[in-house]
Design an enzyme around this catalytic site. Structure first.
Site, short mmCIF file in Angstrom:
data_model
loop_
_atom_site.label_atom_id
_atom_site.label_comp_id
_atom_site.label_asym_id
_atom_site.label_seq_id
_atom_site.Cartn_x
_atom_site.Cartn_y
_atom_site.Cartn_z
N TRP A 1 -4.69 7.09 4.86
CA TRP A 1 -5.07 6.03 3.91
C TRP A 1 -4.44 4.72 4.35
CZ3 TRP A 1 -9.00 7.00 1.00
CH2 TRP A 1 -9.36 6.10 0.00
N ASP B 1 -3.79 -4.89 1.83
CA ASP B 1 -4.16 -5.73 0.69
C ASP B 1 -4.74 -4.91 -0.44
OD1 ASP B 1 -6.65 -5.03 1.71
OD2 ASP B 1 -7.50 -7.03 1.46
N GLU C 1 -7.38 -2.51 0.29
CA GLU C 1 -6.94 -1.40 1.13
C GLU C 1 -7.57 -1.41 2.52
OE1 GLU C 1 -7.93 1.89 -1.57
OE2 GLU C 1 -5.82 1.87 -2.16
#
EC number: 3.2.1.3
Length: 610
Positions: A143, A199, A202
């Site tokens: 992620w 940010d 993502e």
């Protein structure tokens, strides 16, 4: 908002939302008298009692009930904090039914802070982990991590509740239960504000305007709440001015460059979100903090919204100076890059914030920087300061108000008949896209409608935190981390004073409209049955029939109006009858508490057959 990311449009009165009116609306401002169900739609996405979140841990906010294409059935620190700030402001203004939700959220965050994740542990960067599974376990797949805005936003949400506790003489609770959780987040912010992170969308691993501006606010609030609790936060005091100093670097002279990299222009609605989430009703039009009415924020509003005028088909034919559908950033390709409800509502919210500030300070100053913004919506405008006693002040306010209303109307135009908000709507035809029931979207709708009615949250101390230091240096400061264990909340944490007394007695009855989206066949009827006598006490023979007179090809909606006693909690389900056959919808039972709010004579509960 998630390598993806994280609205509808109906009306909700300030009392229904539960914020406090701190500035009297003008005589022509019509306050709504029906709770449109948006707050309930938001609560439905919070565990354990939310109808869409019954299998999550208590207090966790799911981004959306969607579990596939795409899967948003997780809890994000950022989204959850923004949602809880909305709820906490509503509670502080008198909606006391929300207190248990706040307690469960704070308890859940104390547990989540202790998890060891791919971002680290409590004191080794773990608070920057962006998302978790709904059983409060780490999400260990790849992620965009870390994300540094979450701890700052969570600190702000918790400080809002700590402030309420202090105002109502619950000093010990604020200090022993809430402060330890807040302190960890403040330590993370002071240590990591000057490091690169992903940010809010993502996608970009770079300095981010949104992250920096919410970090600055959190550090300032940390200083103030620490003093109120007879604590100290020296790392907040040393780093808040430096974060403010760095914030100035995002200003290009004509707009905010929200982030760097990936070949983007830097124009991004994240900059507008940054302004509205650091809006201070006691502040003035300060450029350094990018307050909504500042010349910088207004110029940026024009630059960002203009960037979407020509790229979306649904914006075709809309004149300059009129509201348009707004997306995240013009180069967006997620789901083909579409407008977002929350982005369009954010564009409106900044304008309502600005009008509140102008009315509060009694003047509007038009500069060379803000002139292009004003010129678009009021061509006769002149540079200079226009006092509230002047005709120009009223003319400018009227123009800005009409412009703000336009953004509300754009979002309404592309909202389905159910009022249930998805993440995006098509750039070509306005059809809702991506996940349904986006929690952040519901929160954004509630806050924009509150601001529309001049309903604002408490000040965060911007007036005393807007001066840039004489020396700016890239820095960080380490603060203490500690395990925050919450075993229980004291009972009876009731308000000692209502901030906005109800001029009449609270209602004992409320007319609730149940709206159900269900595709049915000819000869098939839909009924409502539940645990209270008014809904048949689970007896299908006493179930309440729904009406289909507004059922249409493009809106398969059934409804029924039922007068119910206020403040009563119950469970219910919908059933179908055809001949002698009865079909129940899937488990679990739905849950609802009838609103009892000053001035609210009706409510709406929105559901979809399952």
């Amino acid at each position: 908002m998630r390598v993806t990311s994280l609205l509808w449009s109906s009306l909700v009165i300030p009392a229904a939302v539960g914020f406090q009116v701190r500035f009297k609306p003008s005589e022509d401002t019509a306050l709504d008298t029906v709770d449109d169900g948006t707050l309930q739609s938001l609560l439905d996405n919070i565990g354990l009692n939310g109808s869409n979140a019954w299998d999550t841990r208590p207090g966790l906010v799911i981004a959306s009930p969607s579990k596939k294409d795409p899967n948003y059935f997780f809890t994000w620190t950022r989204d959850s904090a923004l949602v809880l700030k909305c709820i906490t402001d509503a509670f502080a203004a008198g909606n006391t039914a929300l207190q248990e939700t706040i307690h469960e959220y704070i308890s859940s965050q104390a547990r989540i802070q202790l998890l060891n994740t791919r971002s680290g542990g409590l004191s080794s960067g773990g608070l920057g982990e962006p998302k978790y599974r709904v059983d409060e376990t780490p999400y260990n797949e790849d992620w965009g991590r870390p994300q540094a805005d979450g701890p700052a936003l969570r600190a702000t949400a918790l400080i809002a509740y700590a402030r309420w506790l202090l105002e109502n003489d619950y000093y010990d609770v604020a200090k022993s239960i809430v402060w330890p959780v807040v302190k960890n987040d403040l330590s993370y912010v002071s240590e990591h504000w000057n490091t690169t992170a992903f940010d809010l969308w993502e996608e970009v691993n770079s300095p981010s305007f949104f992250t920096t501006i919410v970090q600055h606010r959190a550090l300032v609030e940390g200083i103030n709440i620490a003093r109120a609790l007879d604590e100290t936060c020296p790392h907040c005091e040393s780093q808040a001015p430096q974060a403010l100093c760095y914030l100035q670097s995002y200003w290009t002279g004509t707009a905010v460059r929200s982030n760097y990299g990936q070949g983007r222009s830097g124009l991004d609605v994240a900059s507008i979100l940054g302004s509205i989430h650091t809006f201070d009703p006691e502040g003035e039009c300060d450029d350094t903090t990018f307050q909504p009415c500042s010349a910088r924020a207004l110029a940026n509003h024009k630059a960002v919204t203009d960037s979407f005028r020509s790229i979306y088909k649904i914006n075709g034919g809309i004149k300059q100076g009129e509201a348009v559908a707004v997306g995240r950033y013009p180069e967006d390709v997620y789901f083909n890059g579409n407008p977002w409800y929350l982005a369009t509502y954010a564009a409106a919210e900044q304008l309502y914030d600005a009008m509140y500030q102008w009315n509060k300070i009694g003047k509007i100053t038009v500069t060379d920087v803000s002139m292009p913004f004003f010129k678009d919506i009021y061509p006769e405008v002149q540079t200079g300061t226009h006092e509230s006693s002047s005709p120009e002040f009223g003319n400018i306010i009227a123009a800005v108000k009409a412009y703000a209303e336009g953004y509300i109307e754009v979002a309404k135009k592309y909202t389905p008949c159910t009022g249930m908000l998805s993440e995006q709507f098509s750039r070509d035809n306005g059809t809702p896209l991506s996940v349904a029931d986006l929690t952040w979207s519901y929160a954004s709708y509630l806050t924009v409608m509150a601001r529309r009615n001049s309903v604002v949250p408490a000040s965060w101390g911007e007036k005393n935190a807007r001066d840039i230091p004489s020396t700016c240096v890239p820095s960080s400061a380490t603060g203490p981390y500690q395990t925050a264990t919450i075993t229980h909340w004291p009972p009876n944490l009731t308000p000692t004073a209502q901030p906005s007394p109800c001029p009449t007695a609270l209602p004992t009855k409320n007319n609730v409209r149940f709206r159900l989206l269900a595709t049915t066949q000819v000869g098939e009827d839909v009924f409502l049955v539940g645990s209270i006598p008014e809904l048949g006490s689970w007896d299908v023979k006493k179930a309440v029939p729904l009406n289909a007179d507004i059922y249409a090809d493009n809106c398969h909606q059934w409804y029924v109006d039922i007068e119910l006693p206020t403040a009563v909690a119950f469970e219910y389900k919908f059933i179908r009858k055809r001949g002698g056959e009865v079909v129940w919808e899937q488990d679990p039972n739905r849950k609802y508490t009838v609103p009892q709010t000053c001035g609210v004579s009706g409510a709406i509960k929105r559901d979809t057959w399952r």
